[in-house]
Design a protein around this motif. Structure first.
Motif, PDB file in Angstrom:
ATOM      1  N   ILE A 129       0.841  -1.196   0.000  1.00 42.81           N
ATOM      2  CA  ILE A 129       0.000   0.000   0.000  1.00 42.81           C
ATOM      3  C   ILE A 129       0.877   1.246   0.000  1.00 42.81           C
ATOM      4  CG2 ILE A 129      -1.637   1.353   1.362  1.00 42.81           C
ATOM      5  CD1 ILE A 129      -2.806  -1.332   2.347  1.00 42.81           C
ATOM      6  N   GLU A 130       1.892   1.240   0.844  1.00 43.42           N
ATOM      7  CA  GLU A 130       2.791   2.391   0.907  1.00 43.42           C
ATOM      8  C   GLU A 130       3.523   2.590  -0.410  1.00 43.42           C
ATOM      9  OE1 GLU A 130       6.208   4.285   3.831  1.00 43.42           O
ATOM     10  OE2 GLU A 130       5.795   2.138   3.931  1.00 43.42           O
ATOM     11  N   ALA A 131       3.979   1.504  -1.015  1.00 45.00           N
ATOM     12  CA  ALA A 131       4.729   1.609  -2.265  1.00 45.00           C
ATOM     13  C   ALA A 131       3.849   2.120  -3.406  1.00 45.00           C
ATOM     14  CB  ALA A 131       5.320   0.244  -2.634  1.00 45.00           C
ATOM     15  N   VAL A 132       2.598   1.682  -3.438  1.00 44.82           N
ATOM     16  CA  VAL A 132       1.700   2.072  -4.523  1.00 44.82           C
ATOM     17  C   VAL A 132       1.104   3.454  -4.291  1.00 44.82           C
ATOM     18  CG1 VAL A 132      -0.498   1.518  -5.665  1.00 44.82           C
ATOM     19  CG2 VAL A 132       1.155  -0.299  -5.186  1.00 44.82           C
ATOM     20  N   MET A 133       0.727   3.743  -3.046  1.00 39.27           N
ATOM     21  CA  MET A 133      -0.068   4.943  -2.771  1.00 39.27           C
ATOM     22  C   MET A 133       0.711   6.098  -2.146  1.00 39.27           C
ATOM     23  SD  MET A 133      -2.818   3.867  -4.020  1.00 39.27           S
ATOM     24  CE  MET A 133      -3.812   5.297  -3.636  1.00 39.27           C
ATOM     25  N   ASP A 134       1.917   5.861  -1.680  1.00 40.09           N
ATOM     26  CA  ASP A 134       2.639   6.916  -0.960  1.00 40.09           C
ATOM     27  C   ASP A 134       4.090   6.991  -1.414  1.00 40.09           C
ATOM     28  OD1 ASP A 134       2.731   9.015   0.899  1.00 40.09           O
ATOM     29  OD2 ASP A 134       3.531   7.712   2.462  1.00 40.09           O
ATOM     30  N   ALA A 135       4.274   6.844  -2.720  1.00 43.35           N
ATOM     31  CA  ALA A 135       5.632   6.839  -3.263  1.00 43.35           C
ATOM     32  C   ALA A 135       5.959   8.131  -4.002  1.00 43.35           C
ATOM     33  CB  ALA A 135       5.797   5.644  -4.218  1.00 43.35           C
ATOM     34  N   GLY A 136       5.148   9.172  -3.801  1.00 39.72           N
ATOM     35  CA  GLY A 136       5.368  10.426  -4.499  1.00 39.72           C
ATOM     36  C   GLY A 136       4.804  10.448  -5.899  1.00 39.72           C
ATOM     37  N   LEU A 137       4.106   9.379  -6.270  1.00 37.97           N
ATOM     38  CA  LEU A 137       3.464   9.293  -7.580  1.00 37.97           C
ATOM     39  C   LEU A 137       2.002   8.934  -7.389  1.00 37.97           C
ATOM     40  CD1 LEU A 137       6.130   7.222  -9.555  1.00 37.97           C
ATOM     41  CD2 LEU A 137       5.611   9.641  -9.890  1.00 37.97           C
ATOM     42  N   PRO A 138       1.132   9.347  -8.318  1.00 41.99           N
ATOM     43  CA  PRO A 138      -0.269   8.923  -8.224  1.00 41.99           C
ATOM     44  C   PRO A 138      -0.400   7.402  -8.276  1.00 41.99           C
ATOM     45  CG  PRO A 138      -0.029  10.727  -9.791  1.00 41.99           C
ATOM     46  CD  PRO A 138       1.361  10.268  -9.442  1.00 41.99           C
ATOM     47  N   GLY A 139      -1.404   6.890  -7.576  1.00 39.42           N
ATOM     48  CA  GLY A 139      -1.612   5.444  -7.549  1.00 39.42           C
ATOM     49  C   GLY A 139      -1.835   4.853  -8.927  1.00 39.42           C
ATOM     50  N   THR A 140      -2.401   5.626  -9.831  1.00 35.38           N
ATOM     51  CA  THR A 140      -2.583   5.149 -11.208  1.00 35.38           C
ATOM     52  C   THR A 140      -1.245   4.788 -11.837  1.00 35.38           C
ATOM     53  OG1 THR A 140      -4.479   6.623 -11.470  1.00 35.38           O
ATOM     54  CG2 THR A 140      -3.494   5.749 -13.475  1.00 35.38           C
ATOM     55  N   VAL A 141      -0.259   5.637 -11.629  1.00 36.15           N
ATOM     56  CA  VAL A 141       1.061   5.427 -12.231  1.00 36.15           C
ATOM     57  C   VAL A 141       1.712   4.174 -11.664  1.00 36.15           C
ATOM     58  CG1 VAL A 141       3.386   6.389 -12.474  1.00 36.15           C
ATOM     59  CG2 VAL A 141       1.383   7.884 -12.684  1.00 36.15           C
ATOM     60  N   THR A 142       1.702   4.050 -10.340  1.00 39.03           N
ATOM     61  CA  THR A 142       2.370   2.903  -9.727  1.00 39.03           C
ATOM     62  C   THR A 142       1.608   1.603  -9.975  1.00 39.03           C
ATOM     63  OG1 THR A 142       1.289   3.559  -7.659  1.00 39.03           O
ATOM     64  CG2 THR A 142       3.586   4.213  -7.962  1.00 39.03           C
ATOM     65  N   ALA A 143       0.278   1.652  -9.934  1.00 43.52           N
ATOM     66  CA  ALA A 143      -0.503   0.444 -10.195  1.00 43.52           C
ATOM     67  C   ALA A 143      -0.294  -0.046 -11.617  1.00 43.52           C
ATOM     68  CB  ALA A 143      -1.984   0.701  -9.932  1.00 43.52           C
ATOM     69  N   LYS A 144      -0.292   0.868 -12.574  1.00 36.74           N
ATOM     70  CA  LYS A 144      -0.077   0.456 -13.964  1.00 36.74           C
ATOM     71  C   LYS A 144       1.338  -0.074 -14.173  1.00 36.74           C
ATOM     72  CE  LYS A 144      -3.445   2.576 -16.984  1.00 36.74           C
ATOM     73  NZ  LYS A 144      -3.677   3.362 -18.210  1.00 36.74           N
ATOM     74  N   SER A 145       2.292   0.530 -13.497  1.00 36.86           N
ATOM     75  CA  SER A 145       3.667   0.046 -13.612  1.00 36.86           C
ATOM     76  C   SER A 145       3.770  -1.395 -13.130  1.00 36.86           C
ATOM     77  CB  SER A 145       4.600   0.938 -12.796  1.00 36.86           C
ATOM     78  OG  SER A 145       5.912   0.416 -12.773  1.00 36.86           O
ATOM     79  N   LEU A 146       3.170  -1.676 -11.981  1.00 36.59           N
ATOM     80  CA  LEU A 146       3.257  -3.022 -11.425  1.00 36.59           C
ATOM     81  C   LEU A 146       2.441  -4.009 -12.244  1.00 36.59           C
ATOM     82  CD1 LEU A 146       4.396  -4.848  -9.311  1.00 36.59           C
ATOM     83  CD2 LEU A 146       2.696  -4.019  -7.683  1.00 36.59           C
ATOM     84  N   LEU A 147       1.274  -3.610 -12.701  1.00 34.59           N
ATOM     85  CA  LEU A 147       0.473  -4.496 -13.551  1.00 34.59           C
ATOM     86  C   LEU A 147       1.241  -4.869 -14.821  1.00 34.59           C
ATOM     87  CD1 LEU A 147      -3.051  -2.848 -13.259  1.00 34.59           C
ATOM     88  CD2 LEU A 147      -2.491  -5.193 -12.615  1.00 34.59           C
ATOM     89  N   THR A 148       1.905  -3.900 -15.415  1.00 33.79           N
ATOM     90  CA  THR A 148       2.690  -4.175 -16.625  1.00 33.79           C
ATOM     91  C   THR A 148       3.803  -5.172 -16.333  1.00 33.79           C
ATOM     92  OG1 THR A 148       2.211  -1.982 -17.537  1.00 33.79           O
ATOM     93  CG2 THR A 148       4.142  -3.128 -18.404  1.00 33.79           C
ATOM     94  N   THR A 149       4.485  -4.979 -15.200  1.00 31.59           N
ATOM     95  CA  THR A 149       5.551  -5.905 -14.795  1.00 31.59           C
ATOM     96  C   THR A 149       5.014  -7.316 -14.618  1.00 31.59           C
ATOM     97  OG1 THR A 149       6.731  -4.140 -13.648  1.00 31.59           O
ATOM     98  CG2 THR A 149       7.284  -6.375 -13.013  1.00 31.59           C
ATOM     99  N   LEU A 150       3.772  -7.425 -14.151  1.00 30.89           N
ATOM    100  CA  LEU A 150       3.159  -8.732 -13.907  1.00 30.89           C
ATOM    101  C   LEU A 150       2.491  -9.317 -15.150  1.00 30.89           C
ATOM    102  CD1 LEU A 150       1.511  -7.951 -10.446  1.00 30.89           C
ATOM    103  CD2 LEU A 150       3.645  -9.193 -10.882  1.00 30.89           C
ATOM    104  N   GLY A 151       2.528  -8.582 -16.260  1.00 32.58           N
ATOM    105  CA  GLY A 151       1.946  -9.077 -17.494  1.00 32.58           C
ATOM    106  C   GLY A 151       0.440  -8.922 -17.572  1.00 32.58           C
ATOM    107  N   ARG A 152      -0.116  -8.041 -16.766  1.00 29.69           N
ATOM    108  CA  ARG A 152      -1.556  -7.777 -16.784  1.00 29.69           C
ATOM    109  C   ARG A 152      -1.858  -6.578 -17.686  1.00 29.69           C
ATOM    110  NH1 ARG A 152      -3.808 -12.318 -14.895  1.00 29.69           N
ATOM    111  NH2 ARG A 152      -2.812 -13.011 -12.970  1.00 29.69           N
TER     112      ARG A 152
END
Length: 301
Positions: free
Chosen positions: A247-270
């Motif tokens: 939660i901290e990495a996705v929502m409190d990393a200085g970037l919008p959650g959209t950016v971090t969620a999409k980054s991780l989804l892409t890494t996971l092949g989603r």
């Protein structure tokens, strides 16, 4: 009106604030949206919120919003509710989007506080009532003053709860006391809109959550609420703590959650694709860090 027992869940319990997949060229990826929606529902989400903050609603067109609802409805059928984000800074435009969402097959609409103009509370209440009167769909209010600049004050919430079409709230107010005041005096179904509050808000009577992190770990988010509902509060607390680093990495990393969620989804092949400007993609270091935190969470199972 004072509530008793577990509140109603008009849109389900574990809702995902779903990203809007785009192709590499930035076009709406309807097939990707279908696949992602199907995956999320299969992994425990019984509701999907489309075209919200995480869904990049400011940069999708009215037509794209309607197409997205139709595509996701086609993918999930009646296995999950669909709540369509329709809120804008303009009451007339919001009403138009609500009517389009109803025609496209949504089960409800998410209406954010009008932003930038910062209407006073009486004007704010009238805005929500006009939107609620415009369709037969139930309304989820979206209280996120950090983005809109205007809070839906607890007393305003209590008055709005008298409208039969206003049934729920996505709460990003960071006012835990104010939320409890509304819960004590209305039948509004509260949904935690901040992932760090999922268990805490559920424990005091919320209906569930609208989670951004559920895009990448839907089953983990569903398990928190299921454990608490089953009476295993210790396990629920343990699961919430386990997911906290993500939660901290996705929502409190200085970037919008959209950016971090999409980054991780892409890494996971989603399905995810790029974000639309003015947002920018996460850099390699951020993407690697997100993947590391995700793998640590999975290994802790």
């Amino acid at each position: 009106m004072t509530t008793s027992g577990r509140p109603s869940t008009p849109f389900g319990r574990t809702l995902c604030a779903m990203v809007t997949p785009f192709t590499d060229s930035g076009a709406l990826d309807l097939e990707g949206a279908r696949r992602l929606a199907d995956h999320l529902v299969a992994e425990g989400c019984d509701g999907l919120v489309l075209s919200g903050t995480t869904g990049e609603s400011p940069t999708t067109t009215d037509a794209e919003k309607a197409e997205l609802v139709r595509a996701v409805r086609d993918a999930v059928g009646d296995r999950a509710s669909i709540v369509a984000g329709v809120g804008t800074a303009d009451t007339r435009h919001t009403v138009e989007l609500a009517r389009a969402a109803e025609k496209s097959g949504a089960d409800g609409v998410l209406v954010v506080t009008p932003y930038y103009s910062r209407p006073p509370q009486d004007a704010l209440a009238q805005h929500f009532r006009e939107v609620a009167d415009a369709t037969g769909l139930p309304v989820m209010l979206y209280d996120i003053p950090g983005r809109t600049g205007t809070r839906i004050e607890p007393e305003t919430m209590i008055r709005l709860a008298e409208h039969p079409g206003i049934v729920a709230v996505k709460d990003c107010s960071y006012d835990f006391l104010g939320v409890q005041k509304v819960l004590a005096r209305t039948e509004l179904a509260y949904y935690a809109g901040c992932d760090e509050h999922i268990l805490a808000l559920y424990a005091v009577g919320a209906a569930g959550c609208v989670s951004t992190v559920a895009n990448v770990v839907p089953r983990r988010i569903a398990d928190i609420l299921e454990a608490f509902e089953a009476g295993d509060t210790a396990r629920a607390a343990r699961l919430q703590r386990q997911v906290t680093p993500l939660i901290e990495a996705v929502m409190d990393a200085g970037l919008p959650g959209t950016v971090t969620a999409k980054s991780l989804l892409t890494t996971l092949g989603r399905p995810a694709g790029p974000v639309r400007a003015p947002l920018r993609p996460a850099g390699p270091e951020t993407a690697d860090g997100l993947r590391t935190v995700y793998e640590e969470l999975i290994a802790a199972a």
